[in-house]
Design a protein around this motif. Sequence first.
Motif, PDB file in Angstrom:
ATOM      1  N   ARG A  87       0.849  -1.010   0.036  1.00  0.00           N
ATOM      2  CA  ARG A  87       0.159  -0.005  -0.064  1.00  0.00           C
ATOM      3  C   ARG A  87       0.835   1.310  -0.026  1.00  0.00           C
ATOM      4  O   ARG A  87       0.277   2.394  -0.507  1.00  0.00           O
ATOM      5  N   LYS A  88       2.121   1.033   0.464  1.00  0.00           N
ATOM      6  CA  LYS A  88       2.874   2.397   0.397  1.00  0.00           C
ATOM      7  C   LYS A  88       4.338   1.771   0.215  1.00  0.00           C
ATOM      8  O   LYS A  88       4.817   0.716   0.597  1.00  0.00           O
ATOM      9  N   ASP A 104      -0.009  -1.936  -4.630  1.00  0.00           N
ATOM     10  CA  ASP A 104      -1.319  -2.826  -4.793  1.00  0.00           C
ATOM     11  C   ASP A 104      -1.136  -4.130  -5.143  1.00  0.00           C
ATOM     12  O   ASP A 104      -2.193  -5.127  -5.028  1.00  0.00           O
TER      13      ASP A 104
END
Length: 529
Positions: A87-88, A104
């Motif tokens: 996600r990051k 993702d």
Amino acid sequence: MSSDAEIALSSNSWAFVEAKKLADRYAKEAPKKGYVLFETGYGPSGLPHLGTFGEVARTSWVRHAFSLLSDIPTRLIAFSDDMDGLRKVPDNVPNKEMLTDALDKPLTQVPDPFGTHNSFGEHNNARLQAFLDQFGFEYEFRSSTECYKSGEFDETLKLVLEKYDDVINVILPTLGPERRATYSPFLPICPRTGKVLQVPIIERDVEAATVTYNDPETGDAVTVPVTGGHCKLQWKVDWAMRWHALEVDYEMAGKDLIDSVTLSSKIVRILGKKPPEGFNYELFLDQEGKKISKSKGNGITIEEWLTYASPESLALYMYQNPKKAKRLHFDVIPKAVDEYYTFVEKFAGQEAKQQYANPVWHIHGGKPPQEAMPITFGILLNLAAVVNADDPSVLWGFITRYADGATPENNPALDKLVGYAVSYYKDFVKPAKKYRLPDEQEAAAMKDLVDGLKKLEPGTEGSEIQNMVFQVGKDNGFENLRAWFQALYETLLGQSQGPRMGSFISLYGVDEMVTLIERVLSGEDLGAA
């Protein structure tokens, strides 16, 4: 039950308190699977840190304590949630653009920015296993990706789909209005992009074991199986699914996950199984009091701690007070080292109940070493500071005079401690030293101290020297004797805290101490030496 087990049951050691939960759980009969399963979880979205190590270590100690209370076999699974979507991008990795392009996607489909493995997930899994192996933990590594894709989770995934409404009704009250409108426990893996999608499910087919969603880019309706690695569960549901599928009996978690444990426990009951036992430990904090994070890389790494201290000292720090938030910074290391050897020294003379409460019993699997350390780590650091030791041989020159028969060859544990002390001194003590000259009262007392030291008989014990230093302070009007000792530390060692002076002078040498004090009294700036 054996007499040892009866004694252990009365121990106030937190590990035995936790183990008793499992003993009570299976007091009537052993689990049908034939063993008690312990689990630890790791999210490989960033490099493993000491908090990760701490969870495996603590779980291992509970497992060992349980082995004294019960004959039921045990297993420990170190589970990696490596099918989760990235996600990051973590702050502490190279080649960040590689990860940005793969946001993702499952962690086992994200390129490895270090270039050593097929994926970022595999790289972090390897790092996790390497440091668990380094400490000799007995465990089985399990990959979320492999479990999902192999079909091991299929039956429980079908059960989640069957119980979809009951499961979602547990989660929805905890979400905000916007998230509630789109939430689904199933995260489809997009066949077109390979990304882990967070999209609403528009149709469910329990018999076919499929879910349907609208592709967020094309708008097309897409149907995928919930089995075989085509879907990933949202993590709170995933946690409960894993407990059910693997039949986990014990798993601890950080205090920040208390609500998640509660939700996952409700879900696993909906699926028809009993949630595992466990407890919530407090978090480790960095120098600024912030939670340590895999993605930020704050706090100390395993490698950094082991540069300055032994694995046993790290284990002790992890064992003590698990329900108390603790700073995980370099300045906690010296105390941890000396406390470890204090516990080792006490162990042999303790009764069984005290031994079971002694951290070294747990750290060493019930068989701690019987080695005595003639010098504390704190005193070695202060000696290094006074003699500006950049090499272990400098410290050994003093040690061999202080401790009869002590040599690097005869005392390998002490030799390691000396090496750690030199490394710690060079990187942390030396840069922070700040000397000052004594004031009038302090100078007068230090002159009397020199006179007292010169009158000592050769071989005077450190305790007698300590009493003499203490008396000099009283005779010179120090109402608060802490101020007297602080003056010695600040003028002679360049720091506000220091060792027991009697022991330090015995190691450093009476004549050497006299010379050092006289240099200060003459106005010499030791900081410029």
